[in-house]
Scaffold this motif. Structure first.
Motif, PDB file in Angstrom:
ATOM      1  N   PRO A 113      36.520  20.290  35.956  1.00  0.00           N
ATOM      2  CA  PRO A 113      35.589  19.158  35.890  1.00  0.00           C
ATOM      3  C   PRO A 113      34.286  19.502  35.165  1.00  0.00           C
ATOM      4  O   PRO A 113      33.825  20.644  35.190  1.00  0.00           O
ATOM      5  N   LYS A 114      33.696  18.478  34.545  1.00  0.00           N
ATOM      6  CA  LYS A 114      32.486  18.652  33.748  1.00  0.00           C
ATOM      7  C   LYS A 114      31.341  19.255  34.552  1.00  0.00           C
ATOM      8  O   LYS A 114      30.637  20.152  34.072  1.00  0.00           O
ATOM      9  N   LEU A 115      31.150  18.763  35.768  1.00  0.00           N
ATOM     10  CA  LEU A 115      29.995  19.181  36.555  1.00  0.00           C
ATOM     11  C   LEU A 115      30.396  20.005  37.775  1.00  0.00           C
ATOM     12  O   LEU A 115      29.706  20.002  38.789  1.00  0.00           O
ATOM     13  N   ALA A 116      31.493  20.729  37.679  1.00  0.00           N
ATOM     14  CA  ALA A 116      31.924  21.587  38.785  1.00  0.00           C
ATOM     15  C   ALA A 116      30.923  22.729  38.976  1.00  0.00           C
ATOM     16  O   ALA A 116      30.229  23.128  38.042  1.00  0.00           O
ATOM     17  N   PRO A 117      30.819  23.254  40.196  1.00  0.00           N
ATOM     18  CA  PRO A 117      29.923  24.397  40.428  1.00  0.00           C
ATOM     19  C   PRO A 117      30.274  25.562  39.523  1.00  0.00           C
ATOM     20  O   PRO A 117      31.432  25.743  39.138  1.00  0.00           O
ATOM     21  N   GLN A 118      29.273  26.359  39.183  1.00  0.00           N
ATOM     22  CA  GLN A 118      29.459  27.530  38.322  1.00  0.00           C
ATOM     23  C   GLN A 118      29.313  28.812  39.139  1.00  0.00           C
ATOM     24  O   GLN A 118      28.485  28.866  40.039  1.00  0.00           O
ATOM     25  N   PRO A 119      30.102  29.846  38.830  1.00  0.00           N
ATOM     26  CA  PRO A 119      31.188  29.867  37.847  1.00  0.00           C
ATOM     27  C   PRO A 119      32.407  29.093  38.342  1.00  0.00           C
ATOM     28  O   PRO A 119      32.566  28.862  39.545  1.00  0.00           O
ATOM     29  N   LEU A 120      33.271  28.730  37.406  1.00  0.00           N
ATOM     30  CA  LEU A 120      34.408  27.868  37.701  1.00  0.00           C
ATOM     31  C   LEU A 120      35.541  28.650  38.354  1.00  0.00           C
ATOM     32  O   LEU A 120      36.086  29.583  37.782  1.00  0.00           O
ATOM     33  N   SER A 205      21.245  20.422  21.330  1.00  0.00           N
ATOM     34  CA  SER A 205      19.943  21.009  21.632  1.00  0.00           C
ATOM     35  C   SER A 205      19.960  22.528  21.650  1.00  0.00           C
ATOM     36  O   SER A 205      18.917  23.170  21.614  1.00  0.00           O
ATOM     37  N   GLY A 206      21.162  23.115  21.756  1.00  0.00           N
ATOM     38  CA  GLY A 206      21.271  24.570  21.858  1.00  0.00           C
ATOM     39  C   GLY A 206      21.137  25.088  23.271  1.00  0.00           C
ATOM     40  O   GLY A 206      21.245  26.293  23.514  1.00  0.00           O
ATOM     41  N   THR A 207      20.916  24.198  24.233  1.00  0.00           N
ATOM     42  CA  THR A 207      20.691  24.644  25.613  1.00  0.00           C
ATOM     43  C   THR A 207      21.956  24.890  26.442  1.00  0.00           C
ATOM     44  O   THR A 207      21.913  25.698  27.378  1.00  0.00           O
ATOM     45  N   PRO A 208      23.083  24.209  26.153  1.00  0.00           N
ATOM     46  CA  PRO A 208      24.289  24.491  26.953  1.00  0.00           C
ATOM     47  C   PRO A 208      24.669  25.968  26.871  1.00  0.00           C
ATOM     48  O   PRO A 208      24.434  26.628  25.855  1.00  0.00           O
ATOM     49  N   LYS A 209      25.275  26.448  27.944  1.00  0.00           N
ATOM     50  CA  LYS A 209      25.678  27.855  27.991  1.00  0.00           C
ATOM     51  C   LYS A 209      27.192  27.949  27.922  1.00  0.00           C
ATOM     52  O   LYS A 209      27.912  27.141  28.522  1.00  0.00           O
ATOM     53  N   ARG A 210      27.653  28.949  27.187  1.00  0.00           N
ATOM     54  CA  ARG A 210      29.089  29.135  27.009  1.00  0.00           C
ATOM     55  C   ARG A 210      29.470  30.615  27.125  1.00  0.00           C
ATOM     56  O   ARG A 210      28.664  31.510  26.895  1.00  0.00           O
ATOM     57  N   GLU A 211      30.723  30.818  27.461  1.00  0.00           N
ATOM     58  CA  GLU A 211      31.322  32.147  27.597  1.00  0.00           C
ATOM     59  C   GLU A 211      32.332  32.312  26.470  1.00  0.00           C
ATOM     60  O   GLU A 211      33.046  31.371  26.131  1.00  0.00           O
ATOM     61  N   PHE A 212      32.410  33.514  25.890  1.00  0.00           N
ATOM     62  CA  PHE A 212      33.315  33.742  24.762  1.00  0.00           C
ATOM     63  C   PHE A 212      34.125  35.018  24.992  1.00  0.00           C
ATOM     64  O   PHE A 212      33.589  36.039  25.406  1.00  0.00           O
ATOM     65  N   LEU A 213      35.423  34.915  24.681  1.00  0.00           N
ATOM     66  CA  LEU A 213      36.346  36.031  24.866  1.00  0.00           C
ATOM     67  C   LEU A 213      37.025  36.354  23.547  1.00  0.00           C
ATOM     68  O   LEU A 213      37.581  35.460  22.891  1.00  0.00           O
ATOM     69  N   TYR A 214      37.001  37.616  23.150  1.00  0.00           N
ATOM     70  CA  TYR A 214      37.685  38.052  21.933  1.00  0.00           C
ATOM     71  C   TYR A 214      39.187  37.918  22.151  1.00  0.00           C
ATOM     72  O   TYR A 214      39.721  38.288  23.195  1.00  0.00           O
ATOM     73  N   VAL A 215      39.887  37.379  21.168  1.00  0.00           N
ATOM     74  CA  VAL A 215      41.279  36.988  21.357  1.00  0.00           C
ATOM     75  C   VAL A 215      42.180  38.169  21.711  1.00  0.00           C
ATOM     76  O   VAL A 215      43.170  38.010  22.444  1.00  0.00           O
ATOM     77  N   ASP A 216      41.862  39.371  21.225  1.00  0.00           N
ATOM     78  CA  ASP A 216      42.684  40.529  21.571  1.00  0.00           C
ATOM     79  C   ASP A 216      42.573  40.894  23.055  1.00  0.00           C
ATOM     80  O   ASP A 216      43.508  41.474  23.621  1.00  0.00           O
ATOM     81  N   GLY A 238      38.449  35.544  31.256  1.00  0.00           N
ATOM     82  CA  GLY A 238      37.173  35.516  30.551  1.00  0.00           C
ATOM     83  C   GLY A 238      36.404  36.801  30.758  1.00  0.00           C
ATOM     84  O   GLY A 238      36.941  37.802  31.227  1.00  0.00           O
ATOM     85  N   THR A 239      35.117  36.747  30.407  1.00  0.00           N
ATOM     86  CA  THR A 239      34.255  37.928  30.540  1.00  0.00           C
ATOM     87  C   THR A 239      33.406  37.884  31.802  1.00  0.00           C
ATOM     88  O   THR A 239      32.903  38.912  32.236  1.00  0.00           O
ATOM     89  N   GLY A 240      33.204  36.686  32.346  1.00  0.00           N
ATOM     90  CA  GLY A 240      32.352  36.541  33.519  1.00  0.00           C
ATOM     91  C   GLY A 240      30.870  36.453  33.186  1.00  0.00           C
ATOM     92  O   GLY A 240      30.035  36.407  34.089  1.00  0.00           O
ATOM     93  N   THR A 241      30.525  36.421  31.879  1.00  0.00           N
ATOM     94  CA  THR A 241      29.130  36.286  31.453  1.00  0.00           C
ATOM     95  C   THR A 241      29.050  35.209  30.364  1.00  0.00           C
ATOM     96  O   THR A 241      30.007  34.988  29.637  1.00  0.00           O
ATOM     97  N   ASP A 242      27.886  34.559  30.251  1.00  0.00           N
ATOM     98  CA  ASP A 242      27.717  33.532  29.235  1.00  0.00           C
ATOM     99  C   ASP A 242      26.348  33.643  28.586  1.00  0.00           C
ATOM    100  O   ASP A 242      25.524  34.489  28.963  1.00  0.00           O
ATOM    101  N   LEU A 243      26.107  32.792  27.603  1.00  0.00           N
ATOM    102  CA  LEU A 243      24.808  32.738  26.927  1.00  0.00           C
ATOM    103  C   LEU A 243      24.632  31.343  26.361  1.00  0.00           C
ATOM    104  O   LEU A 243      25.605  30.587  26.222  1.00  0.00           O
ATOM    105  N   LEU A 276      31.236  28.524  32.703  1.00  0.00           N
ATOM    106  CA  LEU A 276      31.458  29.947  32.948  1.00  0.00           C
ATOM    107  C   LEU A 276      32.599  30.109  33.935  1.00  0.00           C
ATOM    108  O   LEU A 276      32.608  29.463  34.991  1.00  0.00           O
ATOM    109  N   LEU A 277      33.559  30.950  33.609  1.00  0.00           N
ATOM    110  CA  LEU A 277      34.713  31.143  34.477  1.00  0.00           C
ATOM    111  C   LEU A 277      34.474  32.215  35.530  1.00  0.00           C
ATOM    112  O   LEU A 277      33.862  33.250  35.252  1.00  0.00           O
ATOM    113  N   ASP A 278      34.970  31.950  36.711  1.00  0.00           N
ATOM    114  CA  ASP A 278      35.060  32.982  37.739  1.00  0.00           C
ATOM    115  C   ASP A 278      36.357  33.746  37.482  1.00  0.00           C
ATOM    116  O   ASP A 278      37.453  33.185  37.613  1.00  0.00           O
TER     117      ASP A 278
END
Length: 318
Positions: A113-120, A205-216, A238-243, A276-278
């Motif tokens: 869900p869009k507004l689920a508690p973080q981390p997901l 706006s640049g304010t949303p936060k996202r998590e990124f995982l290298y495909v390998d 995932g990595t468990g961290t975002d920016l 952000l994924l749990d």
């Protein structure tokens, strides 16, 4: 898992599928099979059944999907819903009918869900409304997750779903109309650098936060799921961290070497505020990511430079 077991990787030429293929080959698996979309249309049920009749795969890894960013999802909602349903339903149902014992289904963190508690957490699935900018793709992937869960429950087969966070890496999509945020930024900053360090316009706006995982790293998670019977049907990867998107843009800008201005178009949508994924469940099983974001971006940019002739560059200033 026997190293000679016949393993079918659907979508083996894409960014995710090719990374999985490389990971399995490196581990010594010798009986990998794949078909290009020209040779096998996974949307065609009869074609998929014919392929399974001929090849009789023992394991199926579903890395095939129609994917894209906010713009592509907005412009082609029916295609994103129907084509992904067709692809995964044909693969899942045909695998069940052909007694495939292990099936690994790859989805996306947009199922939550869009507004689920973080981390997901995995338990948040279907607890609230989805993010409108990619709900069509998300609904299809949720259906795949539930289909694998139902087979696991009803037939006792090892069908597991892995939900990765935002992916990037070698063989990424750098088409500005259909790409995701990270590869799109790499291309924009690169072309702006060539264009006398022209300003770069980015959405939101640049304010949303996202998590990124290298495909390998995702490929290593798939390998782990292949070689182990996981206890549950659904795992975040995932990595468990975002920016923030702003911080990501500045990081990519520095790596690419662009020295111009970044302009934010706040009339464009931001999407989900944070995603952000749990990843504690998969960590408890023994898997952890290995590639840092900085190193992953550097490797992705190097790959882009080697293949930039495949993309139409902007016309340079005289």
């Amino acid at each position: 898992m026997n190293k000679t077991s016949k393993i079918y990787i659907a979508g083996h030429r894409g960014m995710v599928g090719s990374a999985i293929w490389r990971a399995l080959e490196a581990k010594g698996y010798t009986n990998l099979i794949g078909r290009s979309s020209k040779d096998l249309d996974l949307r065609n049920q009869e074609a998929v059944q014919s392929f399974f009749n001929k090849e009789q795969p023992e394991v199926v890894i579903d890395a095939a999907a129609r994917v894209g960013g906010i713009l592509a999802n907005k412009d082609y909602p029916y295609n994103f819903l129907m084509e992904n349903l067709q692809i995964q339903n044909n693969l899942i149902d045909t695998s069940l009918k052909h007694e495939v014992e292990k099936f690994i289904f790859l989805g996306s963190s947009c199922i939550y869900p869009k507004l689920a508690p973080q981390p997901l957490k995995e338990d948040y699935l279907l607890t609230d409304t989805l993010e409108p900018t990619n709900e069509w793709y998300a609904i299809a992937k949720i259906t795949g997750v539930k289909a694998c869960q139902a087979i696991r429950q009803q037939y006792g087969k090892d069908y597991v779903s892995l939900m990765p966070t935002n992916l990037y890496g070698e063989q990424d999509n750098f088409d500005l109309k259909t790409s995701h945020v990270l590869p799109a930024m790499i291309r924009k900053f690169h072309e702006a650098k060539l264009n006398a360090h022209a300003p770069v316009e980015l959405w939101g706006s640049g304010t949303p936060k996202r998590e990124f995982l290298y495909v390998d790293d995702l490929a290593q998670a798939v390998l782990y799921a292949l070689e182990n019977r996981l206890e549950e049907h659904l795992y975040n990867v995932g990595t468990g961290t975002d920016l923030s998107i702003k911080a990501l843009a500045e990081k990519i800008q520095a790596i690419v070497g662009h020295q111009g201005e970044i302009q934010w178009d706040i009339t464009k949508p931001d999407g989900t505020p944070r995603k952000l994924l749990d990843v504690s469940k998969l960590h408890e099983q023994g898997w952890h990511h290995q590639v840092s974001l900085d190193e992953g971006i550097k490797q992705t940019y190097e790959w882009f430079l080697k293949h930039s002739d495949s993309y139409k560059e902007v016309k340079l200033n005289a």
